[in-house]
Each structure stands twice: as structure tokens, then as C-alpha cells.
Design a protein around this motif. Structure first.
Motif, PDB file in Angstrom:
ATOM      1  N   LYS A   1      50.718  56.646  29.431  1.00  0.00           N
ATOM      2  CA  LYS A   1      50.314  55.496  28.627  1.00  0.00           C
ATOM      3  C   LYS A   1      50.916  54.195  29.146  1.00  0.00           C
ATOM      4  CE  LYS A   1      49.774  58.397  24.519  1.00  0.00           C
ATOM      5  NZ  LYS A   1      50.169  58.634  23.110  1.00  0.00           N
ATOM      6  N   LEU A   2      51.266  54.182  30.424  1.00  0.00           N
ATOM      7  CA  LEU A   2      51.884  53.010  31.037  1.00  0.00           C
ATOM      8  C   LEU A   2      50.916  52.310  31.974  1.00  0.00           C
ATOM      9  CD1 LEU A   2      54.429  51.290  31.711  1.00  0.00           C
ATOM     10  CD2 LEU A   2      54.965  52.983  33.477  1.00  0.00           C
ATOM     11  N   SER A   3      50.877  50.982  31.877  1.00  0.00           N
ATOM     12  CA  SER A   3      50.149  50.150  32.840  1.00  0.00           C
ATOM     13  C   SER A   3      51.161  49.287  33.572  1.00  0.00           C
ATOM     14  CB  SER A   3      49.133  49.249  32.131  1.00  0.00           C
ATOM     15  OG  SER A   3      48.103  50.018  31.548  1.00  0.00           O
ATOM     16  N   ILE A   4      50.955  49.101  34.867  1.00  0.00           N
ATOM     17  CA  ILE A   4      51.863  48.283  35.672  1.00  0.00           C
ATOM     18  C   ILE A   4      51.070  47.155  36.310  1.00  0.00           C
ATOM     19  CG2 ILE A   4      53.421  48.261  37.653  1.00  0.00           C
ATOM     20  CD1 ILE A   4      54.078  51.168  37.092  1.00  0.00           C
ATOM     21  N   PHE A   5      51.531  45.926  36.108  1.00  0.00           N
ATOM     22  CA  PHE A   5      50.891  44.771  36.720  1.00  0.00           C
ATOM     23  C   PHE A   5      51.674  44.358  37.952  1.00  0.00           C
ATOM     24  CE2 PHE A   5      48.619  44.671  32.830  1.00  0.00           C
ATOM     25  CZ  PHE A   5      47.455  43.946  33.074  1.00  0.00           C
ATOM     26  N   VAL A   6      50.996  44.341  39.090  1.00  0.00           N
ATOM     27  CA  VAL A   6      51.586  43.873  40.347  1.00  0.00           C
ATOM     28  C   VAL A   6      51.134  42.428  40.547  1.00  0.00           C
ATOM     29  CG1 VAL A   6      51.612  44.184  42.852  1.00  0.00           C
ATOM     30  CG2 VAL A   6      51.608  46.188  41.342  1.00  0.00           C
ATOM     31  N   SER A   7      52.077  41.548  40.785  1.00  0.00           N
ATOM     32  CA  SER A   7      51.730  40.132  40.907  1.00  0.00           C
ATOM     33  C   SER A   7      52.518  39.466  42.025  1.00  0.00           C
ATOM     34  CB  SER A   7      51.997  39.401  39.577  1.00  0.00           C
ATOM     35  OG  SER A   7      53.369  39.472  39.240  1.00  0.00           O
ATOM     36  N   ARG A   8      51.985  38.338  42.484  1.00  0.00           N
ATOM     37  CA  ARG A   8      52.629  37.437  43.444  1.00  0.00           C
ATOM     38  C   ARG A   8      52.708  37.989  44.863  1.00  0.00           C
ATOM     39  NH1 ARG A   8      56.407  37.697  39.475  1.00  0.00           N
ATOM     40  NH2 ARG A   8      57.974  38.467  40.938  1.00  0.00           N
TER      41      ARG A   8
ATOM     42  N   ASN B   1      47.438  42.793  44.339  1.00  0.00           N
ATOM     43  CA  ASN B   1      47.774  42.328  42.992  1.00  0.00           C
ATOM     44  C   ASN B   1      46.780  42.886  41.982  1.00  0.00           C
ATOM     45  OD1 ASN B   1      49.968  40.766  43.844  1.00  0.00           O
ATOM     46  ND2 ASN B   1      48.653  39.003  44.297  1.00  0.00           N
ATOM     47  N   GLY B   2      47.242  43.099  40.759  1.00  0.00           N
ATOM     48  CA  GLY B   2      46.345  43.559  39.714  1.00  0.00           C
ATOM     49  C   GLY B   2      46.973  44.625  38.846  1.00  0.00           C
ATOM     50  N   LYS B   3      46.161  45.232  38.032  1.00  0.00           N
ATOM     51  CA  LYS B   3      46.603  46.229  37.058  1.00  0.00           C
ATOM     52  C   LYS B   3      46.491  47.635  37.645  1.00  0.00           C
ATOM     53  CE  LYS B   3      45.412  47.992  32.430  1.00  0.00           C
ATOM     54  NZ  LYS B   3      44.454  47.868  31.307  1.00  0.00           N
ATOM     55  N   TYR B   4      47.607  48.360  37.612  1.00  0.00           N
ATOM     56  CA  TYR B   4      47.652  49.740  38.082  1.00  0.00           C
ATOM     57  C   TYR B   4      47.813  50.652  36.873  1.00  0.00           C
ATOM     58  CZ  TYR B   4      48.189  48.130  42.909  1.00  0.00           C
ATOM     59  OH  TYR B   4      47.989  47.547  44.135  1.00  0.00           O
TER      60      TYR B   4
ATOM     61  N   ALA C   1      56.874  39.046  48.642  1.00  0.00           N
ATOM     62  CA  ALA C   1      56.786  40.425  48.159  1.00  0.00           C
ATOM     63  C   ALA C   1      56.461  40.403  46.665  1.00  0.00           C
ATOM     64  CB  ALA C   1      58.111  41.142  48.407  1.00  0.00           C
ATOM     65  N   PRO C   2      55.865  41.474  46.153  1.00  0.00           N
ATOM     66  CA  PRO C   2      55.419  41.469  44.749  1.00  0.00           C
ATOM     67  C   PRO C   2      56.532  41.689  43.749  1.00  0.00           C
ATOM     68  CG  PRO C   2      54.973  43.590  45.745  1.00  0.00           C
ATOM     69  CD  PRO C   2      55.511  42.723  46.845  1.00  0.00           C
ATOM     70  N   GLY C   3      56.201  41.434  42.496  1.00  0.00           N
ATOM     71  CA  GLY C   3      57.019  41.826  41.356  1.00  0.00           C
ATOM     72  C   GLY C   3      56.163  42.680  40.453  1.00  0.00           C
TER      73      GLY C   3
ATOM     74  N   PRO D   1      48.159  35.993  35.657  1.00  0.00           N
ATOM     75  CA  PRO D   1      49.509  36.452  35.987  1.00  0.00           C
ATOM     76  C   PRO D   1      49.590  37.260  37.271  1.00  0.00           C
ATOM     77  CG  PRO D   1      48.593  37.756  34.204  1.00  0.00           C
ATOM     78  CD  PRO D   1      47.643  36.618  34.442  1.00  0.00           C
ATOM     79  N   THR D   2      48.470  37.739  37.789  1.00  0.00           N
ATOM     80  CA  THR D   2      48.506  38.539  39.016  1.00  0.00           C
ATOM     81  C   THR D   2      48.462  37.679  40.277  1.00  0.00           C
ATOM     82  OG1 THR D   2      46.103  38.801  39.192  1.00  0.00           O
ATOM     83  CG2 THR D   2      47.286  40.364  37.807  1.00  0.00           C
ATOM     84  N   LYS D   3      48.230  36.367  40.117  1.00  0.00           N
ATOM     85  CA  LYS D   3      48.137  35.482  41.274  1.00  0.00           C
ATOM     86  C   LYS D   3      49.446  34.745  41.496  1.00  0.00           C
ATOM     87  CE  LYS D   3      43.687  36.229  41.927  1.00  0.00           C
ATOM     88  NZ  LYS D   3      43.172  36.903  43.121  1.00  0.00           N
ATOM     89  N   ARG D   4      49.820  34.530  42.736  1.00  0.00           N
ATOM     90  CA  ARG D   4      51.025  33.770  42.994  1.00  0.00           C
ATOM     91  C   ARG D   4      50.718  32.277  42.896  1.00  0.00           C
ATOM     92  NH1 ARG D   4      49.202  35.062  48.271  1.00  0.00           N
ATOM     93  NH2 ARG D   4      49.306  33.332  49.740  1.00  0.00           N
ATOM     94  N   ASN D   5      51.747  31.493  42.717  1.00  0.00           N
ATOM     95  CA  ASN D   5      51.616  30.052  42.566  1.00  0.00           C
ATOM     96  C   ASN D   5      51.557  29.404  43.941  1.00  0.00           C
ATOM     97  OD1 ASN D   5      52.120  27.255  42.176  1.00  0.00           O
ATOM     98  ND2 ASN D   5      53.053  27.688  40.179  1.00  0.00           N
ATOM     99  N   GLU D   6      50.367  29.015  44.384  1.00  0.00           N
ATOM    100  CA  GLU D   6      50.201  28.461  45.728  1.00  0.00           C
ATOM    101  C   GLU D   6      50.983  27.167  45.905  1.00  0.00           C
ATOM    102  OE1 GLU D   6      48.818  30.040  48.022  1.00  0.00           O
ATOM    103  OE2 GLU D   6      47.467  31.499  47.094  1.00  0.00           O
TER     104      GLU D   6
END
Length: 336
Positions: free
Chosen positions: A97-104, A111-114, A243-245, A268-273
Motif C-alpha cells: 500500500k506504498l507509493s513512492i514519488f521520485v523527483s528532481r 521522475n514520477g510515481k512508483y 540525483a533524485p529524491g 512535484p516530480t519536476k526539478r526547478n530549472e
């Protein structure tokens, strides 16, 4: 029994196991912010009772020890040297029941929802997460539905051994919706996976990779789940900085899209350009320092993870893989 949510905001179960005194309990733990089971001895008490790697020690008999390693150690020493039975309670996270968001991540396709795919039967049941896309969602949804139907129909199959045409059709449908993402040879499938765990040191190596088994980012941790920070590029890969968070959420968490003052949509999945552009020089120096630290740590890990290497080679032999192929899952070329 439902244990509510832990600090990662995912459901847990509280499990109590009754151990016999005057013999070893058959497990060891990593002590971080919690006491996670790192090793379950084969054929030991813990394995026979059903303890799993990643379970969190919280109570011995009626004594709460979740935040007190010294107290837990003393109580265990006392219990295992005396006859009689005693109970140990563990918290087991329902990673399904866990979702992990990879961002930046510099490689934006990662990036996105895993979401949870399955537990790795060859790696202590650790969860494997797959990036949710239109393509993967179709297979994940179909696979879960097929499993639910199969469980529901099981009593009927036992009562009547004759296989109907509907059952045959169902098996065909299941084949269509069942896919091995780890070996799909698809560069558009992205996976978050623990590739090796050294039970002796308690250290694990997690990677962000694709369906072609190309590894892009890695992180080492002494915890059961992937670390939220501390990721770096895989040596000699095509991965780009930053690298991602990672962020953890319960699978049913609802998100509200935010509109920024300039009219753009916050993702939230996009890095701040803009932030990247303003800090490109200092970021470059930081990345270089971080990569050097990662290489040093990775070399130490690869040199000392002998127990994990033997384990992987044994699993490779059972699966008909060459040892070199299996070892290649985490033996990266770290030469400059």
C-alpha cells in the motif's frame, strides 16, 4: 491486527511471535531510527515462526523497546538464557500500500510515481516498485485482478476438478496481463529495486533502472526500504545530475494540483530549472565531491559484500544464470 500508520505513513500490522527460551532467537537487527530485522537465520526459531527481513522490533513481553536498543539487548540476553516461553512483537509495514514519488532527477523520464509491483522472492521478499504509466498500469491492474479472481474461485476448483472453458479463458487472460518487468527489455519501463543486501553488514544497494537492466541512479542504506536521500549516479552510466529524491505516501493519498503565481502548474516530480541554472557552478562542485564519496563507499561495499556475492551466485545457479551476470547486478566499474 491493524497497527495504524508508522512515520512513513503506510499501514502496518502488529505481529506477536512466541519464542522458546534457552536457545537463540535466530535473527539480528539493524539499529537506525528503528530496529529493523536485517537477517533471519535459516531454520532458526525466527524463520520457523514467520519473521521476515524488514520487520521492526517494538516490544519484548510487555516491555516497549522500540526506541531503546540497550534495553532490548538486555531483555533478549535474559530471555534466551532461561527456560520458558516469551513473546516478541514486531511491526510489519504493508508495503503493498506504498507509493513512492521520485523527483528532481536529471533524467526526467525516471521522475514520477512508483507503485508496488511484487515482493522479490529471491531477495528476502523485499518490495519492487514500478513507475506508473499508461502501459505499466494496464499490466499491473490486470495482474492484480487475475490474482483476486483466482483466490475467489479456488474453493470451486477444489470442489470440481473438471476444468471448464471459462477457466481456460481466464488462464489465457492471466497470461496476457502477467509480465516480468525486470526482464521485459523495455527502456520505457522504470523500476525501483534493491539489487543486493549484505546481511552481515546490514547494508543494501538500491537502484533506479529500466526494463533493459540499465542502472542509472543508486543509493546505499542500512534500512529495509529505499532511502529518501543520498542518491547518486551509477558510475559510467548515462544518468545526469541532479540525483533524485524520494517521497513516501500511502497508496490512496489524494493530491491537489497547485497553481503558481506566474500561471504555471506545480509538479512535484519536476526539478526547478531556474534553481539549477542559478546554482550550476556550486552544484557541479557538490556533485563531483558526492560522486567521489559514492565511489569510495561503493568500492568498500563491493569488496566486503562476500556473503551477498555467494548468495547471488547460488541464486544465479538455480536460475540457470551465469555467475558473472548475477554479480553484474551490483558490480559496477568504478574506475575513473
Amino acid at each position: 491486527m491493524d497497527g495504524g500508520f508508522d512515520e512513513l505513513d503506510i499501514p502496518t500490522q502488529i505481529l506477536e511471535f512466541t519464542f522458546q527460551g534457552n536457545q537463540a532467537v535466530g535473527f539480528s537487527v539493524n539499529v537506525t531510527s528503528r530496529m529493523e530485522v536485517a537477517k533471519v537465520k535459516e531454520n532458526g526459531q525466527a524463520q520457523q515462526l514467520g519473521l521476515k527481513q524488514g520487520d521492526i522490533l517494538i516490544r519484548i513481553d510487555e516491555e516497549d523497546v522500540g526506541k531503546n536498543w540497550e534495553k532490548a539487548t538486555q531483555l533478549l540476553k535474559d530471555r534466551v538464557t532461561k527456560p520458558g516461553k516469551f513473546t516478541i512483537a514486531f511491526s510489519r509495514r504493508q508495503v503493498e500500500k506504498l507509493s513512492i514519488f521520485v523527483s528532481r532527477a536529471g533524467m526526467e523520464t525516471l521522475n514520477g510515481k512508483y507503485v508496488f509491483w511484487k515482493r522479490d522472492s529471491q531477495n528476502h521478499g523485499v518490495p519492487i516498485f514500478v513507475k506508473e504509466t499508461d502501459y505499466t498500469s494496464k499490466y499491473l491492474k490486470g495482474r492484480n485482478e487475475s490474482e483476486d479472481e483466482e483466490k475467489a474461485d479456488k474453493p470451486k476448483e477444489n470442489a470440481n476438478k473438471n476444468v471448464s472453458s471459462n477457466d481456460k479463458d481466464k488462464d489465457k487472460d492471466k497470461d496476457k496481463t502477467d509480465i516480468n518487468f525486470l526482464q521485459c527489455n523495455d527502456g520505457n519501463v522504470h523500476i525501483l529495486q534493491r539489487v543486493v543486501c549484505d546481511e552481515e553488514s546490514g547494508e543494501s544497494l538500491w537502484v533506479l533502472r529500466d526494463g533493459k537492466d540499465q542502472h542509472f541512479y543508486l543509493a546505499m542504506t542500512k534500512e529495509y526500504l529505499p532511502p529518501q536521500q543520498g542518491w547518486d549516479t551509477v558510475p559510467n552510466s548515462h544518468a545526469k545530475y541532479p540525483a533524485p529524491g524520494l517521497q513516501f505516501y500511502a497508496a490512496d493519498t489524494k493530491f491537489v494540483t497547485k497553481m503558481l503565481p506566474d500561471g504555471t502548474i506545480y509538479d512535484p516530480t519536476k526539478r526547478n530549472e531556474t534553481h539549477d541554472a542559478l546554482n550550476i557552478q556550486s552544484r557541479g562542485r557538490t556533485n563531483q565531491h558526492r560522486q567521489q564519496q559514492t565511489l569510495t563507499k561503493l568500492n568498500q561495499f563491493q569488496a566486503t559484500a562476500t556473503a551477498a556475492a555467494v548468495q547471488i551466485q547460488a541464486m544465479a545457479a538455480k536460475a540457470g544464470m551465469g555467475a558473472a551476470t548475477a554479480m553484474g547486478r551490483y558490480q559496477y566499474n568504478t574506475a575513473a
